[in-house]
Enzyme design. Sequence first.
Site, PDB file in Angstrom:
ATOM      1  N   ARG A   4      -8.782  -0.552   4.837  1.00 17.51           N
ATOM      2  CA  ARG A   4      -7.949   0.487   4.220  1.00 17.51           C
ATOM      3  C   ARG A   4      -6.604  -0.091   3.794  1.00 17.51           C
ATOM      4  NH1 ARG A   4      -6.828   5.629   7.459  1.00 17.51           N
ATOM      5  NH2 ARG A   4      -5.603   5.876   5.556  1.00 17.51           N
TER       6      ARG A   4
ATOM      7  N   ARG B  71       0.097  14.420  13.603  1.00 13.30           N
ATOM      8  CA  ARG B  71       0.765  14.073  12.335  1.00 13.30           C
ATOM      9  C   ARG B  71       0.925  15.318  11.445  1.00 13.30           C
ATOM     10  NH1 ARG B  71      -1.247   8.521  10.014  1.00 13.30           N
ATOM     11  NH2 ARG B  71       0.642   8.772   8.765  1.00 13.30           N
TER      12      ARG B  71
ATOM     13  N   ASP C 279       4.772   0.413  12.006  1.00 15.42           N
ATOM     14  CA  ASP C 279       3.528  -0.185  11.505  1.00 15.42           C
ATOM     15  C   ASP C 279       3.347  -1.627  11.940  1.00 15.42           C
ATOM     16  OD1 ASP C 279       3.400   1.585   8.300  1.00 15.42           O
ATOM     17  OD2 ASP C 279       3.000   2.187  10.359  1.00 15.42           O
TER      18      ASP C 279
ATOM     19  N   LYS D 237       0.846  -1.207   0.000  1.00 12.54           N
ATOM     20  CA  LYS D 237       0.000   0.000   0.000  1.00 12.54           C
ATOM     21  C   LYS D 237       0.878   1.253   0.000  1.00 12.54           C
ATOM     22  CE  LYS D 237      -1.789   1.448   4.059  1.00 12.54           C
ATOM     23  NZ  LYS D 237      -1.459   2.846   4.370  1.00 12.54           N
ATOM     24  N   ASN D 238       1.898   1.269   0.840  1.00  9.86           N
ATOM     25  CA  ASN D 238       2.676   2.495   1.026  1.00  9.86           C
ATOM     26  C   ASN D 238       3.689   2.751  -0.072  1.00  9.86           C
ATOM     27  OD1 ASN D 238       1.095   2.903   3.213  1.00  9.86           O
ATOM     28  ND2 ASN D 238       2.645   2.378   4.734  1.00  9.86           N
TER      29      ASN D 238
ATOM     30  N   CYS E 200      -5.048  11.901  13.191  1.00  6.65           N
ATOM     31  CA  CYS E 200      -5.559  10.533  13.007  1.00  6.65           C
ATOM     32  C   CYS E 200      -5.752   9.976  14.415  1.00  6.65           C
ATOM     33  CB  CYS E 200      -4.572   9.696  12.203  1.00  6.65           C
ATOM     34  SG  CYS E 200      -3.086   9.391  13.113  1.00  6.65           S
TER      35      CYS E 200
END
Length: 418
Positions: free
Chosen positions: A395, A121, A303, A22-23, A116
Amino acid sequence: MDKILIEGQKPLSGSVKISGAKNAVLPIMTAALMAKGKSVITRVPDLRDTKTMIRLMEIVGAKCTFDSGRLEIDGSTVNNPEAPYDLVKTMRASFYVLGPLLARFGTVKVSLPGGCAWGPRPVDFHLKGLEKLGAKITLESGYILAEAKRLKGTEISFEFPSVGATGNIAMAAVTAEGRTIIINAACEPEIVQLCEYLNDMGANINGIGTMRLVIDGVDSLHSADVDIIPDRIEAGTFLTAGALLGEITLEDIIPQHLDLVLLKLREAGCRILTTTNSVTISPADSIQPVDMTTAVYPGFPTDLQAQWVALMSLAKGSSMITDTVYHDRFSHVPELNRFGANIKLENNTAFVPGVNELIGAPVMSTDIRASASLIVAGLAAKGTTEVSRIYHIDRGYEQIEEKFRSLGANIQRKNSSA
Ligand code: EPZ
């Protein structure tokens, strides 16, 4: 709202294919906006976040077609350099359009991302970097307005090797006039692939994979194709489940992207076998307590911090887990304590005593990786677990319950109108 139901303590076995990262795909999609042509991106995971980014691509005027992991982005029709609040507030990575659209159009309007689940952030490194490149930045009712006839290369340093700021500034700098040097740049594999992709598009970036990027501006970029690297965070999530529940193999991954995670899993007593593109984990007879402190790549990724806390909840002894990247990224701890994990928090450290058994419970997701830790805990807990607000997990994880079910887990998605 959908929920995930788990009957815990089912042994896992077999193998599963890890999806594209994803990133990596999110910034690469925004880089494709810099070319007046069609780029083909393969191994794109089907996630809420990739769908959100496709919507943003179409809002700025690109043409996208996405089917079975293959995404075509035609940047030739991009004509609206604006990212609206109602979209940016759902996905912070939308902020990645700032650099590319400013570089291409000389003006861009992007909503400031909100906070978030775990903190403010900020994006100050992004904005300061663009100002150093010569952009005029103003804030108008929650939107960042950036303008620059032509960006001029310069030396930029980050107080912290920010993934997002490195990506945004690199994309802004590749067509700036002259040389840009980014000091204290992020070296995450996802940023490495972004820079390699930009070079395939005609950019001139040196020092890729180091904390010092040297970017010599070129006049323009052309479209290019790319196959997305495997998702090391999805892989690490499955490894923590394998450490608890049985021997599993992860296919189509890049083991060296997980070097520190594999080292910590070995310290916890797991047996790990790697080939060039797979990892097989066999659980320890009993999980040993292993302290862990997150760090930027190649350190232990933030993460995977929540998933590590879930694993250490069942260790034979106590461990300390500190997050140095996000000091308040612990919204999973109160939820893990509903399983009986008895974790104490002090500043940015979780003290995990290690218990003999977790007991299934109804729990609530708060962000992508916290939800992943709750699923791992539910798979290991005795009895039934119900995870709510699973739009968070959708997500960042492609078909997570199907993948765990294929490994033997008793895990279902329950659609509920409630
Ligand atoms: C990326 O977020 C990832 N997201 C995050 O993954 C990941 O947790 C994070 O990098 C750290 O590895 C994507 O790639 C889409 P940062 P990013 O800028 O770029 C501070 C997931 O679960 N900072 O490297 O936003 C910041 O507050 C997501 O997939 C500033 O102070 O992270 C943090 O403490 C969650 N000012 C630290 O730097 C800035 O301008 C690292 O943030 C920018 C960052």
